[in-house]
Motif scaffolding. Structure first.
Motif, mmCIF file in Angstrom:
data_model
loop_
_atom_site.group_PDB
_atom_site.id
_atom_site.type_symbol
_atom_site.label_atom_id
_atom_site.label_comp_id
_atom_site.label_asym_id
_atom_site.label_seq_id
_atom_site.Cartn_x
_atom_site.Cartn_y
_atom_site.Cartn_z
ATOM 1 N N ARG A 72 0.867 -1.230 -0.006
ATOM 2 C CA ARG A 72 0.050 -0.162 0.086
ATOM 3 C C ARG A 72 0.942 1.283 -0.051
ATOM 4 N NH1 ARG A 72 -1.578 -3.701 2.998
ATOM 5 N NH2 ARG A 72 -0.444 -3.036 4.987
ATOM 6 N N GLU A 96 -2.469 1.994 6.946
ATOM 7 C CA GLU A 96 -0.973 0.852 7.146
ATOM 8 C C GLU A 96 -0.113 0.881 5.946
ATOM 9 O OE1 GLU A 96 -2.172 -2.801 8.827
ATOM 10 O OE2 GLU A 96 -3.795 -2.036 10.049
ATOM 11 N N ARG A 114 6.437 4.602 31.482
ATOM 12 C CA ARG A 114 6.521 4.396 29.787
ATOM 13 C C ARG A 114 7.693 5.308 29.269
ATOM 14 N NH1 ARG A 114 3.325 0.972 28.199
ATOM 15 N NH2 ARG A 114 3.772 1.494 26.003
ATOM 16 N N LEU A 131 10.990 3.496 29.793
ATOM 17 C CA LEU A 131 11.057 2.499 29.133
ATOM 18 C C LEU A 131 11.388 2.977 27.626
ATOM 19 C CD1 LEU A 131 8.145 0.400 29.875
ATOM 20 C CD2 LEU A 131 10.175 -0.173 30.152
ATOM 21 N N PHE A 175 14.208 -7.590 23.529
ATOM 22 C CA PHE A 175 13.080 -7.317 24.399
ATOM 23 C C PHE A 175 12.601 -6.015 24.034
ATOM 24 C CE2 PHE A 175 11.174 -5.243 28.016
ATOM 25 C CZ PHE A 175 10.348 -6.312 28.349
ATOM 26 N N ALA A 201 8.705 -4.831 22.821
ATOM 27 C CA ALA A 201 7.786 -4.411 23.925
ATOM 28 C C ALA A 201 7.501 -2.827 23.642
ATOM 29 C CB ALA A 201 8.276 -4.542 25.292
ATOM 30 N N MET A 218 2.796 -12.491 22.161
ATOM 31 C CA MET A 218 3.912 -11.383 21.505
ATOM 32 C C MET A 218 4.663 -12.033 20.686
ATOM 33 S SD MET A 218 6.870 -9.300 23.655
ATOM 34 C CE MET A 218 8.246 -10.417 23.240
ATOM 35 N N TYR A 254 2.670 -12.611 17.277
ATOM 36 C CA TYR A 254 2.630 -11.000 16.639
ATOM 37 C C TYR A 254 3.759 -10.932 15.772
ATOM 38 C CZ TYR A 254 2.362 -6.152 16.144
ATOM 39 O OH TYR A 254 2.811 -4.760 15.627
ATOM 40 N N PHE A 255 5.009 -11.288 16.394
ATOM 41 C CA PHE A 255 6.344 -10.920 15.527
ATOM 42 C C PHE A 255 6.420 -12.117 14.459
ATOM 43 C CE2 PHE A 255 6.969 -7.986 18.847
ATOM 44 C CZ PHE A 255 7.211 -6.697 18.111
ATOM 45 N N TRP A 271 -3.146 2.300 32.352
ATOM 46 C CA TRP A 271 -2.223 1.785 33.453
ATOM 47 C C TRP A 271 -2.068 0.194 33.070
ATOM 48 C CZ3 TRP A 271 0.578 3.100 37.562
ATOM 49 C CH2 TRP A 271 0.570 4.421 37.787
ATOM 50 N N LYS A 326 -1.739 -1.263 30.424
ATOM 51 C CA LYS A 326 -0.693 -1.503 29.565
ATOM 52 C C LYS A 326 0.608 -1.427 29.682
ATOM 53 C CE LYS A 326 -0.993 -1.994 24.901
ATOM 54 N NZ LYS A 326 -1.076 -3.381 25.175
ATOM 55 N N THR A 327 1.046 -0.356 30.824
ATOM 56 C CA THR A 327 1.806 -0.049 31.680
ATOM 57 C C THR A 327 2.319 -1.404 32.493
ATOM 58 O OG1 THR A 327 1.611 2.243 31.672
ATOM 59 C CG2 THR A 327 3.355 1.362 33.162
ATOM 60 N N ASP A 357 3.918 -4.563 30.203
ATOM 61 C CA ASP A 357 5.193 -4.131 29.715
ATOM 62 C C ASP A 357 6.233 -4.446 30.694
ATOM 63 O OD1 ASP A 357 4.249 -3.537 27.269
ATOM 64 O OD2 ASP A 357 4.573 -1.486 27.254
ATOM 65 N N ALA A 403 6.394 -8.056 31.904
ATOM 66 C CA ALA A 403 7.254 -8.839 30.877
ATOM 67 C C ALA A 403 8.955 -8.622 31.164
ATOM 68 C CB ALA A 403 7.093 -8.382 29.394
ATOM 69 N N PHE A 404 9.077 -7.218 31.521
ATOM 70 C CA PHE A 404 10.395 -6.824 31.682
ATOM 71 C C PHE A 404 11.044 -7.420 32.956
ATOM 72 C CE2 PHE A 404 13.639 -3.653 32.974
ATOM 73 C CZ PHE A 404 14.812 -4.023 32.272
ATOM 74 N N ILE A 430 11.857 -11.051 32.969
ATOM 75 C CA ILE A 430 13.326 -11.287 32.266
ATOM 76 C C ILE A 430 14.436 -11.163 33.285
ATOM 77 C CG2 ILE A 430 15.118 -10.527 30.687
ATOM 78 C CD1 ILE A 430 12.902 -10.288 28.533
ATOM 79 N N LEU A 458 17.080 -13.695 34.989
ATOM 80 C CA LEU A 458 18.518 -13.745 35.096
ATOM 81 C C LEU A 458 19.311 -13.524 36.199
ATOM 82 C CD1 LEU A 458 18.646 -11.493 31.764
ATOM 83 C CD2 LEU A 458 19.317 -13.728 31.986
ATOM 84 N N ARG A 518 5.815 -14.422 5.133
ATOM 85 C CA ARG A 518 5.720 -12.986 4.642
ATOM 86 C C ARG A 518 4.373 -12.697 3.632
ATOM 87 N NH1 ARG A 518 10.318 -10.882 1.115
ATOM 88 N NH2 ARG A 518 8.626 -11.066 -0.123
ATOM 89 N N ARG A 533 -3.165 -9.115 5.650
ATOM 90 C CA ARG A 533 -3.121 -7.770 6.299
ATOM 91 C C ARG A 533 -3.624 -6.825 5.156
ATOM 92 N NH1 ARG A 533 1.798 -5.128 9.492
ATOM 93 N NH2 ARG A 533 0.417 -3.243 10.255
ATOM 94 N N ARG A 580 -3.045 -5.363 18.305
ATOM 95 C CA ARG A 580 -2.384 -5.527 19.597
ATOM 96 C C ARG A 580 -2.277 -4.524 20.262
ATOM 97 N NH1 ARG A 580 2.861 -7.128 22.003
ATOM 98 N NH2 ARG A 580 3.762 -5.454 20.979
#
Lengths: 638, 352
Positions: free
Chosen positions: A227, A269, A298, A301, A354, A358, B93, B96-97, B178, B180-181, B184, B187-188, B191, B195, B303, B310, B352
């Motif tokens: 597109r 998009e 955020r 981040l 990561f 994210a 996640m 998605y990728f 909140w 959303k925060t 993230d 997830a962090f 990790i 570790l 792809r 899409r 997402r």
């Protein structure tokens, strides 16, 4: 999958390409027009071609001959491309210009190009052209593109012509096919008038062979599942080539506008877009503003993510030979650098991975999240903006070219995305770097250790994209074209990894970051008339506004003592004003005083003409200070 | 057998792990809405195949690996436990990728988390009783008390784990921003804590890496890879849409490890607890790497079909829900042809 990559409509001229695209892609959407947020109307390849063919039939009936010049005044919209289809299919060439064209330009261009039939986008524009009829004896027909609005008497409507053409075709009219068969690759497809340095616009003659070579050689991986968002004016050949590439690959082009761009980026998009530096500057600002407005967690981040992306990508770019390479380096230096970057890459990889997933992905969604690349042209991209997007993972492929080279000479590719350059040359294109004063070739120069890489000079281009010449202007053509080499008037160099880097302009025209051109010479001439001013030099290439460096007259400097800056400021405001005949974007907004007078042999040529690149280099800090506020805003960065 | 002389994790580390579980499960809840559970019903085929792959194939893969590698019983139970777990947000996640169907991934995560209450104890009973019996015999021989799999404790710990999930969903209901925060950050945190635990275990039990038999590493690494492979093959066999194949593959191989930690910490006694914990820790680390590799592979191979999907989705959104993009024959890959009509008809997927 090979099948998809192989799908490509080609031909020896645009009309043939349009016909092939209709056969290949049929009902796939070719162009989409926005009605309201999230509501778009598509038009398919076959439908567009059939309407274009009908329009061409009607144009032939109106008396439009093969190779005739047809005016096309208007901005991006479906009817523009339909008019272009009509013009190409009847074997004529269009003379395009945007809606913001001035009356003086309309008069000059339509007369110089010998236009008999012209398309105009709006009723208002039709009125203006109508009023000029007295001065344009050749002009017979005005055709209105938009369906709404009341047209002045004697104006035809596009819709009526298309309907008439369909009638004629239904009755067996096949003159379009005859015309198409008669088109030669050497015929013009367009005649684009650029605002020249001498004030009079010059008509750049571009042929079918020119544009077909561009479509062949620009290695963009565009397919029918892509597109393209269209934001730049289509009458600039840069945007036009992009749309032609989209047509030949069966990809849909979506017309947006600056007002709706933000929404349309997320709605459509887009996977590709032709863009200008200003657009990326705005987006950069907007993203940073959005980040500042978010929750502190955020923000942290984001800053962490950008920090990691910056150093990670820098190493990746280095290891894949995509770093700016202006000097030949020793083996030891290179080995050390490679070791350093491998280590840094490895240490940052998991963290980058990561944060990329994210945090950065959400920022990429601001531009729709699907970009494979966006070609930026029409000016230099500020370095920090360039880095910001490329490190963020939104590939901005800066390219280089001029209307005279239809336009692309060089463009970054994903594999050779070297920040600070305009990428490698496109295939079948030659560039040489010549000494601007002597004309001696500096690069490629076999006598030189690295073939002349790294030496600066005027960029000269030879290739299938170089124009046929300036229309009815043999002197200008002769000055610009020498044995097939086109002199661009830009200063540049080849880097050690074979990318072209543009460092400035030899020609005087200043292109502001808004894309508006201004000629420094008339402004300087006006200022030089002042008793207070010895020399003035206007700057502002790729900046938001023009500014000026002033060398005060010696007497004035002595007599005026402390008040000199105020008096010069008043002088500039009085002389360079709208009342004084200057346009709004030409108004000088800031100035600095240079204490040391310009000297012949250094800042001035023997003929007392300014050597702009010398002054720009010498006083770069001073110039920078005038735009400091501007850049500060930009640099409040992650 | 590998011997751990002291506790693998001291009280502080165990507390840290518990906090991590709490945060991660809270973050998971923050990413879910009741709609995700309802939407599961809209994709009956994908869900059914995914469910069979997740609760049918994966535990068998884990059991097979445990037998094949002759893992000591505590590690074998841990491996089977890992195999029986529901999916977590990480898989969404990666889906998605990997150009997988995120909606299916989310629905599978939501549904399997609920179903885990029944299926984890049932499947453990089915596949791990043999190993438990061997431990029981060993312990009795040493004169200690016998051992049975603590089913009640396991169900209770699974219920406990759902509490922060529910709390996260409540947060999402009242403040998506909140939430959303939280998502993230969680997830962090996950990790960082993993570790940290590995680093701290390395320092305190330096020799553990060397003492750990190779078979345990192979098991930790192999269980995810085999899950991806068989999950993908199974979904391909049933000819679900390519995007759903990729989602099912990732959902099968990526397990919600914090639940394993919770179950082990809350239901098993020392020294079994320490012996069992090490394997999920290794799995949690290696799965990030294996799924990254698989994701990169899927990104490449998927792809074309993803671009078609899409593009069609954008067309329907902009040109109207009835619009059908008429792709030329040559463009559509063979494995996508039969799915095109349904891709066209599918509800617009939530982003997402």
């Amino acid at each position: 999958m090979a099948g998809m990559d192989a799908l490509r409509a080609t031909g020896s001229h645009l009309a043939e390409m349009y016909a092939r695209a209709a056969e290949l892609y049929g009902g796939l959407p070719a162009f989409a027009t926005r009605r309201a947020r999230g509501q778009w109307t598509p038009v398919g390849f076959r439908e567009l071609f059939e309407n274009g063919r009908a329009l061409a039939t009607a144009l032939i009936e109106l008396g439009v001959g093969a190779r005739e010049h047809v005016g096309l005044l208007g901005d991006n919209r479906l009817e523009w491309i339909l008019a272009d289809y009509g013009v190409q299919l009847c074997g004529a060439a269009d003379v395009p210009r945007g809606r913001d064209v001035t009356d003086a330009e309309i008069e000059y261009i339509l007369r110089h190009a010998g236009v008999r039939v012209t398309f105009v986008e709006t009723a208002c524009l039709a009125q203006r052209v109508s009023k000029l009829r007295g001065k344009l004896p050749d002009l017979d027909e005005i055709i209105l593109l938009e369906a709404e609005g009341s047209a002045p008497d004697g104006t035809r409507r596009l819709g009526d012509l298309v309907a008439r053409g369909h009638e004629l075709r239904a009755a067996g009219d096949r003159r379009v096919e005859e015309r198409m068969a008669g088109i030669r690759p050497d015929d013009l497809f367009t005649l684009i008038y650029t605002s020249g340095t001498t004030g009079e616009p010059k008509g750049v003659m571009l042929t079918h062979a020119n544009i077909m070579s561009q479509m062949e050689n620009i290695g963009m991986e565009i397919r029918c599942t892509d597109r393209v968002l269209s934001i730049l004016p289509v009458w600039h050949v840069f945007e036009r080539v992009f749309e032609m590439i989209a047509v030949s690959r069966g990809c849909c082009t979506y017309y947006t506008s600056p007002r709706h761009l933000a929404d349309d980026l997320t709605d459509v998009e887009p996977t590709f877009m032709g863009s200008a530096p200003r657009l990326w500057e705005n987006l950069h600002q907007r993203i940073l503003k959005r980040v500042r407005e978010t929750h502190p967690v955020r923000q942290v981040l984001f800053h962490t993510a950008y920090f990691l992306a910056h150093y990670y990508k820098e190493s990746v770019f280095f290891l894949t030979h995509r770093q700016l390479s202006l000097r030949r380096r020793g083996a030891l230096w290179r080995a050390g650098a490679v070791a350093f970057h491998v280590l840094r890459w490895f240490l940052l990889l998991p963290w980058y991975g990561f944060f990329n997933a994210a945090v950065l992905e959400k920022l990429r969604l601001v531009v729709g999240g699907a970009f494979k690349g966006s070609v930026s042209g029409g000016g230099a991209l500020p370095r920090e903006v360039d880095q910001f997007f490329n490190y963020l993972g939104i590939p901005v492929l800066e390219g280089y070219g001029l209307t005279e080279t239809s336009p692309v000479v060089a463009v970054r590719t994903p594999a050779k995305l070297v920040i600070g350059t305009v990428g490698p040359l496109i295939p079948r294109t030659e560039v040489r770097i010549a000494d601007p004063e002597t004309g001696e070739v500096l690069c490629p120069d076999p006598a030189c250790p690295h073939g002349g890489r790294g030496r600066r000079g005027e960029v000269e281009v030879r290739g299938p994209q170089v124009m046929k010449g300036y229309y009815r202007n043999p002197e200008a053509t002769k000055a610009a074209l020498r044995d097939g080499w086109f002199r661009t008037g830009d200063l540049g160099m080849m880097t050690f990894n074979d990318c072209l880097r543009i460092v400035g302009r030899l020609k005087d025209t200043i292109v502001l970051s808004s894309g508006e051109n201004l000629e420094p010479v008339p402004i300087e001439a006006r200022l030089n008339q002042s008793p207070l001013i010895e020399h003035a030099m206007v700057v502002g290439q790729d900046r938001k506004f023009p500014a000026v460096l002033i060398v005060p007259a010696a007497e004035a400097a002595e007599s005026a003592d402390g008040e000199l800056p105020e008096r010069i400021g008043a002088e500039i405001r009085a002389r360079v004003s709208v009342a004084g005949g200057f346009k709004a974007h030409e108004l000088v907004r800031d100035f600095r005083i240079v204490v040391e007078p310009f000297r012949v042999g250094a800042e001035l040529t023997n003929l007392q003409k300014l050597r702009r690149h010398v002054v720009t280099e010498k006083y770069s800090d001073l110039i920078e200070s005038m735009y400091a506020q501007d850049t500060q805003r930009k640099e409040r960065k992650p | 057998m590998m011997e751990i002389d002291r506790e693998l994790l001291n009280a502080g580390e165990q507390a840290l792990l518990a906090v991590m579980i709490l945060i991660i499960m809270f973050g998971m809840g923050a990413s879910l809405t009741p709609r995700d559970f309802r939407e599961a019903l809209h994709r009956p085929k994908g869900m059914a195949i995914g469910f069979l792959s997740q609760f049918g194939l994966m535990p068998v893969i884990a059991l097979g690996l445990a037998l094949l590698l002759r893992l000591p019983p505590p590690q074998a139970i841990a491996l089977v436990l890992v195999g029986c777990l529901p999916g977590g947000t990480t898989s969404n996640m990666f889906a998605y990728f990997a150009r997988g169907s995120v909606a299916l991934s989310i629905s599978m995560t939501a549904a399997s988390t609920l179903l885990a209450l029944v299926f984890v104890p049932a499947l453990l009973n089915l596949y791990a009783s043999g190993f438990a019996a061997r431990i029981d015999a060993e312990m009795l021989a040493e004169g200690a008390e016998g051992f049975v799999i603590p089913h009640v404790n396991i169900i209770v710990s699974l219920l406990l784990v759902l509490v922060p999930v529910a709390a996260g969903m409540v947060l999402r209901r009242f403040s998506p921003d909140w939430a959303k925060t939280a998502e993230d950050t969680a997830a962090f945190m996950g990790i960082v804590v993993i570790l940290f635990l590995i680093a701290s275990v390395t320092i305190r039990h330096g020799g553990l890496f060397l003492q750990t038999p190779g078979s345990v590493y192979i098991a930790a690494l192999g269980v995810s890879l085999a899950g991806f492979l068989f999950g993908y093959g199974f979904a391909a066999l049933w000819r679900v849409e390519p995007r759903q194949q990729r989602a099912i593959s990732l959902e099968t191989g990526i397990q919600n490890t914090p639940i394993a930690f919770a179950v082990i910490l809350l239901s098993f006694e020392e020294p079994l607890r320490s012996q069992m914990l090490w394997l999920p820790i290794l799995y949690a680390t290696s799965v990030v790497i294996t799924s990254s590799v698989v994701t990169l592979y899927f990104r490449r191979t998927g792809r074309i079909d993803d671009e078609i999907y899409r593009n069609s989705r954008v067309h329907r959104r902009l040109f109207g829900a009835d619009y059908r993009t008429p792709y030329p024959e040559a463009v559509v890959p063979a494995n996508l042809k039969r799915h095109l009509p349904r891709i066209h008809a599918e509800v617009v997927e939530r982003s997402r």
